[in-house]
Design a protein around this motif. Structure first.
Motif, short mmCIF file in Angstrom:
data_model
loop_
_atom_site.label_atom_id
_atom_site.label_comp_id
_atom_site.label_asym_id
_atom_site.label_seq_id
_atom_site.Cartn_x
_atom_site.Cartn_y
_atom_site.Cartn_z
N GLY A 13 6.74 6.34 13.19
CA GLY A 13 8.13 5.88 13.27
C GLY A 13 8.75 6.06 14.64
O GLY A 13 9.98 6.01 14.78
N VAL A 14 7.92 6.28 15.68
CA VAL A 14 8.45 6.48 17.03
C VAL A 14 8.31 5.18 17.82
O VAL A 14 7.25 4.54 17.79
N ALA A 15 9.38 4.79 18.54
CA ALA A 15 9.33 3.58 19.36
C ALA A 15 8.47 3.86 20.59
O ALA A 15 8.78 4.74 21.39
N ALA A 16 7.37 3.13 20.72
CA ALA A 16 6.45 3.37 21.84
C ALA A 16 6.20 2.07 22.59
O ALA A 16 6.03 1.01 21.97
N CYS A 17 6.20 2.14 23.93
CA CYS A 17 5.93 0.95 24.74
C CYS A 17 4.93 1.30 25.83
O CYS A 17 4.66 2.48 26.10
N ALA A 18 4.37 0.26 26.46
CA ALA A 18 3.27 0.47 27.40
C ALA A 18 3.75 0.81 28.80
O ALA A 18 3.05 1.51 29.54
N THR A 19 4.91 0.31 29.19
CA THR A 19 5.39 0.56 30.55
C THR A 19 6.90 0.83 30.54
O THR A 19 7.60 0.42 29.61
#
Ligand SMILES: NC(=O)C1=CN([C@@H]2O[C@H](COP(=O)(O)OP(=O)(O)OC[C@H]3O[C@@H](n4cnc5c(N)ncnc54)[C@H](OP(=O)(O)O)[C@@H]3O)[C@@H](O)[C@H]2O)C=CC1
Ligand SMILES: O=C(O)[C@@H]1CCC=N1
Length: 269
Positions: free
Chosen positions: A45-51
């Protein structure tokens, strides 16, 4: 407050749990290059992005949670994507000075910290040192993450963060080695494996709880265990003959020096 973690590894996952205990923090966004880790974060449930370019606008703080060797690139990426003017930036990296962070970031109100993994159990210990009082003040809310999951102690002299790393940053590993050794030896003496581990853990946590009691003196507590001519005396004499205390002190000094080396300082600075 919306905050960003740069790096989604071991320490970031401990800090994520602690951040959930801070009511003012409404969202945490994690920048993590490894797809498998992003997927695991998203599943939790954690918002994760690549950059950092994928981070939302309106961040209230950034936490730098990458290895020291990845820090220059991580800072450069963050500075290119986020306006750091007046933004609190908290680093948890060993041996990475405020001056270097400032150079790579080109801005931000920088606070350097040294947390430890027991944050995950709500029993962490974090030392903090701010670039200046304005940085400490601006970072008050994100620093609640560390206070929500253990002790938060301030240092005026940044160089002491290397000693803090030797004490509490790396410290859990010394304790785990103690637990492993006590449990293994008890197994070799014939105690069943699960009971040996449970007893080693209970002994360490019970002793730590007593040492942390009001007015407690660890040396006096040790004396209370040590009966004249008894078993503990036999054990402690053996530890002394083997150089246990100097070996532990040398280990801490090696950790402190490694922190100073990472910072590009003379080891004995
Ligand atoms: N572990 C501990 O007990 C403690 C660690 N620290 C400090 O915490 C920091 C992190 O340590 P730890 O959590 O153990 O390390 P991890 O390797 O578990 O986590 C670091 C994460 O950052 C990712 N990463 C690398 N480069 C970037 C980048 N440019 N942008 C975003 N993410 C990136 C890594 O991905 P990839 O694996 O793909 O490189 C990895 O997932 C270190 O600086 C360490 O000194 C402080 C106190 C205690
Ligand atoms: O071993 C390390 O370098 C990191 C910093 C403190 C604990 N782990």
């Amino acid at each position: 407050m919306k905050i960003a973690f740069i790096g989604g590894g071991v320490m970031a996952s401990a800090l994520l749990q602690a951040a959930a205990r801070v009511p003012e923090i409404t969202a945490v966004h994690v920048v993590e290059p490894l797809a498998a880790r992003r997927e695991k974060l998203a599943a939790d449930g954690v918002a994760a992005c690549a950059t950092p370019a994928d981070l939302p606008a309106g961040l209230g703080a950034c936490l730098l949670c990458v290895k020291p060797q990845d820090m220059p690139q991580a800072c450069a990426g963050l500075a290119a994507a986020v306006d750091l003017d007046g933004l609190p930036v908290i680093s948890i990296a060993a041996g990475t000075t405020i001056a270097r962070l400032r150079g790579w970031l080109g801005g931000g109100l920088i606070v350097r910290t040294m947390p430890n993994t027991p944050l995950r159990a709500g029993q962490g210990c974090t030392f903090a040192c701010a670039a200046d009082p304005a940085a400490a003040e601006a970072a008050a809310v994100p620093l609640k993450i560390f206070a929500a999951a253990g002790l938060l102690l301030w240092l005026d002299d940044e160089r002491l963060l290397d000693a803090a790393t030797a004490l509490s940053g790396s410290g859990p590993a010394y304790v785990y080695l103690l637990i492993e050794t006590m449990a293994r030896t008890a197994r070799e003496m014939g105690i069943e494996a699960d009971a040996a581990l449970a007893a080693a853990v209970a002994t360490v946590s019970g002793a730590a709880a007593m040492a942390g009691g009001p007015g407690a003196d660890p040396a006096e507590l040790r004396r209370q265990v040590t009966s004249k001519g008894g078993t503990t005396k036999a054990a402690l004499d053996t530890l002394e003959a083997a150089g246990f205390a100097p070996a532990l002190a040398a280990a801490m000094e090696a950790a402190r020096q490694r922190g100073a080396e990472l910072a590009g300082e003379e080891p004995d600075a």
